[in-house]
Design an enzyme around this catalytic site. Structure first.
Site, PDB file in Angstrom:
ATOM      1  N   ASP A 110      -5.533  -8.498  10.056  1.00  0.00           N
ATOM      2  CA  ASP A 110      -5.118  -7.966   8.758  1.00  0.00           C
ATOM      3  C   ASP A 110      -4.668  -9.108   7.848  1.00  0.00           C
ATOM      4  O   ASP A 110      -4.163 -10.132   8.322  1.00  0.00           O
ATOM      5  CB  ASP A 110      -3.964  -6.976   8.933  1.00  0.00           C
ATOM      6  CG  ASP A 110      -4.401  -5.674   9.583  1.00  0.00           C
ATOM      7  OD1 ASP A 110      -5.618  -5.462   9.734  1.00  0.00           O
ATOM      8  OD2 ASP A 110      -3.507  -4.877   9.939  1.00  0.00           O
ATOM      9  N   ARG A 111      -4.822  -8.908   6.574  1.00  0.00           N
ATOM     10  CA  ARG A 111      -4.498  -9.949   5.594  1.00  0.00           C
ATOM     11  C   ARG A 111      -3.111 -10.578   5.791  1.00  0.00           C
ATOM     12  O   ARG A 111      -2.978 -11.810   5.754  1.00  0.00           O
ATOM     13  CB  ARG A 111      -4.633  -9.382   4.178  1.00  0.00           C
ATOM     14  CG  ARG A 111      -4.290 -10.381   3.087  1.00  0.00           C
ATOM     15  CD  ARG A 111      -4.618  -9.845   1.717  1.00  0.00           C
ATOM     16  NE  ARG A 111      -4.300 -10.835   0.690  1.00  0.00           N
ATOM     17  CZ  ARG A 111      -4.974 -10.992  -0.440  1.00  0.00           C
ATOM     18  NH1 ARG A 111      -5.999 -10.206  -0.706  1.00  0.00           N
ATOM     19  NH2 ARG A 111      -4.626 -11.924  -1.302  1.00  0.00           N
TER      20      ARG A 111
END
Length: 251
Positions: free
Chosen positions: A66-67
């Protein structure tokens, strides 16, 4: 060694077939709607510059983070390596170990979380649903509490995934009542805007796609709050346990 350009990234492993790096937080793994510089294209540009490669550079995405999550990641520099690593992921020959700081103290010091997750593509959110719900996918992980801070009401946990569902760790711990520190999406009631999510890819292990030698990548979280509530040697011990295929405390 670090990659060229901005943001510079630590190279954990590199040969003609593979590139292992420490992903910086808040950089998308691949191009998304934000239009922000993404990891895949940044690394392609870096390879092109460092090796003076003409034309397009091949780099295969094997897994994602995830970012807001940082830590160890592996990329394939050839299509053959990408195919073989993807096979390892499917056959569970690809090990991923995480550490996270969660709000509160889990009732059990260790355990297995098994849930059914349903993703809403429109909102890019995931929730726990009853087993058998159309579109729901089974999610399973093991965890062990490595340390607690009573004063901060935080716990450090080691996590080993059995499945790789979207937002899995974040959703399952939120459902447990212990959302991740800094997670605005699944723990907004306890977290404040601006806090960095405390989830880190500490270990990635897999057989080399050509030599079959076991490759172990270990990345320690930054010495920033809340990670610095615990010493580096604890994180190193987790990395060593992961190399042996176990959880810290089981060795």
């Amino acid at each position: 060694m670090r990659t060229s350009g901005e943001p510079g990234m630590t190279i954990l492993y590199e040969d003609n077939h593979l590139l292992g790096i420490e992903k910086p937080v808040n950089v998308p793994t691949q191009e998304d709607a934000s239009g922000d510089p993404d990891l895949l294209n940044l690394l392609k540009a870096d390879i092109k510059e460092r090796y003076g490669k003409p034309g397009n550079v091949y780099l295969g995405l094997v897994h994602r983070l995830d970012r807001p999550v940082g830590g160890a990641m592996i990329f394939a520099k050839t299509s053959k390596a990408a195919s073989r690593l993807s096979d390892a992921v499917r056959t569970r020959g690809f090990e991923k170990g995480y550490v996270a700081v969660v709000r509160g103290i889990p009732a059990q010091a260790s355990g297995t979380l098994t849930d059914t997750l349903l993703k809403d593509e429109k909102t890019n959110t995931v929730r726990v649903v009853k087993k058998g719900t159309p579109g729901g996918r089974d999610a399973k992980l093991d965890y062990r509490v490595l340390g607690t801070s009573v004063q901060d009401n935080l716990s450090l946990v080691q996590i080993r995934l059995h499945t790789g569902r979207s937002h899995q760790i974040r959703v399952q711990f939120s459902h447990l009542g212990c959302p991740l520190y800094g997670d605005q999406k699944y723990g907004a009631a306890l977290n404040k805007p601006g806090e960095q999510i405390a989830l880190w890819s500490l270990y990635v292990g897999f057989p080399h796609p050509v030599s079959k030698e076991m490759i172990d990548l270990v990345s320690l979280p930054p010495r920033l709050y809340p990670w610095n509530l615990w010493e580096d040697r604890l994180y190193r011990g987790v990395g060593e346990a992961c190399k042996s295929g176990g959880m810290a405390g089981e060795m």
